[in-house]
Write an enzyme that holds these catalytic residues in place. Structure first.
Site, PDB file in Angstrom:
ATOM      1  N   ASN A   1      -7.238  -2.242  14.396  1.00 58.90           N
ATOM      2  CA  ASN A   1      -8.693  -2.705  13.910  1.00 58.90           C
ATOM      3  C   ASN A   1      -8.877  -3.701  12.987  1.00 58.90           C
ATOM      4  O   ASN A   1      -9.809  -4.145  12.689  1.00 58.90           O
ATOM      5  CB  ASN A   1      -9.305  -1.368  13.350  1.00 58.90           C
ATOM      6  CG  ASN A   1      -8.664  -0.925  11.971  1.00 58.90           C
ATOM      7  OD1 ASN A   1      -7.869  -1.699  11.599  1.00 58.90           O
ATOM      8  ND2 ASN A   1      -9.089   0.106  11.419  1.00 58.90           N
TER       9      ASN A   1
ATOM     10  N   HIS B   1      -6.750  -4.304  10.420  1.00 60.01           N
ATOM     11  CA  HIS B   1      -6.766  -4.153   8.998  1.00 60.01           C
ATOM     12  C   HIS B   1      -5.393  -4.827   8.655  1.00 60.01           C
ATOM     13  O   HIS B   1      -4.405  -4.901   9.144  1.00 60.01           O
ATOM     14  CB  HIS B   1      -6.830  -2.977   8.373  1.00 60.01           C
ATOM     15  CG  HIS B   1      -5.535  -1.991   9.071  1.00 60.01           C
ATOM     16  ND1 HIS B   1      -5.815  -0.535   9.391  1.00 60.01           N
ATOM     17  CD2 HIS B   1      -4.046  -2.021   8.937  1.00 60.01           C
ATOM     18  CE1 HIS B   1      -4.622  -0.228   9.567  1.00 60.01           C
ATOM     19  NE2 HIS B   1      -3.703  -0.749   9.326  1.00 60.01           N
TER      20      HIS B   1
ATOM     21  N   ASP C   1       0.923  -1.224  -0.169  1.00 53.92           N
ATOM     22  CA  ASP C   1       0.153   0.065   0.121  1.00 53.92           C
ATOM     23  C   ASP C   1       0.862   1.352  -0.210  1.00 53.92           C
ATOM     24  O   ASP C   1       2.252   1.186   0.120  1.00 53.92           O
ATOM     25  CB  ASP C   1      -0.936  -0.114   1.137  1.00 53.92           C
ATOM     26  CG  ASP C   1      -0.355  -0.562   2.449  1.00 53.92           C
ATOM     27  OD1 ASP C   1       1.111  -0.350   2.496  1.00 53.92           O
ATOM     28  OD2 ASP C   1      -0.901  -0.587   3.576  1.00 53.92           O
TER      29      ASP C   1
ATOM     30  N   GLU D   1      -9.477  -1.966   5.499  1.00 54.18           N
ATOM     31  CA  GLU D   1     -10.129  -1.342   6.614  1.00 54.18           C
ATOM     32  C   GLU D   1     -11.312  -2.363   6.869  1.00 54.18           C
ATOM     33  O   GLU D   1     -11.847  -2.983   5.936  1.00 54.18           O
ATOM     34  CB  GLU D   1     -10.542   0.128   6.654  1.00 54.18           C
ATOM     35  CG  GLU D   1      -9.452   1.025   6.592  1.00 54.18           C
ATOM     36  CD  GLU D   1      -8.617   1.196   7.861  1.00 54.18           C
ATOM     37  OE1 GLU D   1      -8.447   0.194   8.724  1.00 54.18           O
ATOM     38  OE2 GLU D   1      -8.262   2.370   7.993  1.00 54.18           O
TER      39      GLU D   1
HETATM   40  C1  GLP Z   1      -0.235   0.425   8.701  1.00 51.24           C
HETATM   41  C2  GLP Z   1      -0.069  -0.555   7.408  1.00 51.24           C
HETATM   42  C3  GLP Z   1      -0.082  -1.998   7.670  1.00 51.24           C
HETATM   43  C4  GLP Z   1       0.453  -2.210   9.009  1.00 51.24           C
HETATM   44  C5  GLP Z   1      -0.075  -1.538  10.335  1.00 51.24           C
HETATM   45  C6  GLP Z   1       0.336  -1.949  11.540  1.00 51.24           C
HETATM   46  O1  GLP Z   1      -1.566   0.978   8.719  1.00 51.24           O
HETATM   47  N1  GLP Z   1      -0.806  -0.139   6.394  1.00 51.24           N
HETATM   48  O2  GLP Z   1       0.347  -2.585   6.589  1.00 51.24           O
HETATM   49  O3  GLP Z   1       0.517  -3.529   9.308  1.00 51.24           O
HETATM   50  O4  GLP Z   1      -0.225  -0.140   9.928  1.00 51.24           O
HETATM   51  O5  GLP Z   1       1.550  -1.035  11.811  1.00 51.24           O
HETATM   52  P1  GLP Z   1       2.610  -1.292  12.967  1.00 51.24           P
HETATM   53  O6  GLP Z   1       3.410  -2.538  12.570  1.00 51.24           O
HETATM   54  O7  GLP Z   1       3.270  -0.244  13.025  1.00 51.24           O
HETATM   55  O8  GLP Z   1       1.836  -1.624  13.944  1.00 51.24           O
END
Ligand code: GLP
Length: 243
Positions: A136, A138, A67, A143
């Site tokens: 959440n 995702h 993404d 989402e």
């Molecule tokens: C972001 C990314 C996800 C990631 C998530 C969790 O929103 N788009 O791909 O898994 O955050 O992030 P973190 O690993 O910092 O908790």
């Protein structure tokens, strides 16, 4: 799902790095799916270490990131393009033409999304995909209430995600409200998936993903349907699992 519980983030990162590296040893021209966020940073360090030791080679590897924020250019320090260069690409011998990250600044985002799907297909689909998980539920930026059949698409970010990701920006107002993300379908079509999560903040969502119902309200729960998922957790993230 195969669940691996590690003592801490360092062990989690080593195990995930080793798992990824083993795939690159078995298939030198693998197509790898990459993620951003804090979770994979340690794993990327580990991959760089294994590369520097001469045990893996990225010369024939093709990568696709999950993404990117919409409206943020690749040279912006908050972009996922920048993150990937800093944390991985600048330190390995992957060919620039083999790196794919959705564009957050395409003139026509819908065309950009469908051409991203096409590039994944033309590359022969993803052999191994690394995932983190949002608070959440995702994955990528899919989402809650996502359509399981969606491929790369434009996403309106939830307030919770904007707040969670504001830690990387100077102020919450600077966090983009939209992103372009591979869809659940792209992720599910990967041959192998490795999801990593650490810290007690992720314990509840990890428990729901593994032991709860499969529902679009918790996008990561769809992974229960995939035939080859390995979840690597530290003890804190695994603390609410009942088995
Ligand atoms: C972001 C990314 C996800 C990631 C998530 C969790 O929103 N788009 O791909 O898994 O955050 O992030 P973190 O690993 O910092 O908790």
């Amino acid at each position: 799902m195969k669940i691996i519980v590690t003592k801490n983030y360092e062990e989690l990162s080593r195990k995930a790095g080793n798992l990824f590296a083993s795939q690159l040893i078995l298939k030198t021209n693998a197509v790898i799916g990459l993620a951003t966020g804090s979770s994979p940073v340690g794993m990327y360090k580990e991959l760089v270490r294994i590369y520097q030791a001469g045990d893996i080679d990225f010369d024939e590897v093709v990568s696709f990131n999950l993404d990117e924020y919409i409206g943020i250019s690749p040279d912006n320090e908050q972009s996922y393009h920048y993150f990937m260069k800093e944390n991985l690409f600048n330190h390995i011998n992957i060919r620039p033409e083999n790196i794919h990250i959705p564009s957050g600044i395409a003139v026509d985002m819908t065309v950009a999304a469908s051409s991203y799907d096409k590039m994944i297909e033309e590359a022969g689909m993803i052999d191994i995909q690394i995932l983190g998980i949002g608070n959440n539920g995702h994955i990528g930026f899919n989402e809650p209430d996502v359509k399981f059949e969606a491929r790369t698409h434009i996403v309106e970010l939830e307030q919770e995600t904007i707040e969670a990701n504001s830690r990387f920006f100077d102020s919450i107002e600077e966090v983009p409200t939209q992103a372009i993300s591979m869809g659940i379908k792209n992720i599910m079509q990967s041959r192998k998936i490795v999801l990593i999560a650490s810290g007690e903040g992720k314990a509840k969502v990890v428990q729901q993903m593994i032991e709860g119902p499969i529902t679009p309200e918790l996008p990561a729960s769809v992974l229960q349907l995939h035939p080859d998922v390995t979840v690597i957790l530290d003890e804190e993230a695994a603390s609410l699992l009942t088995r």
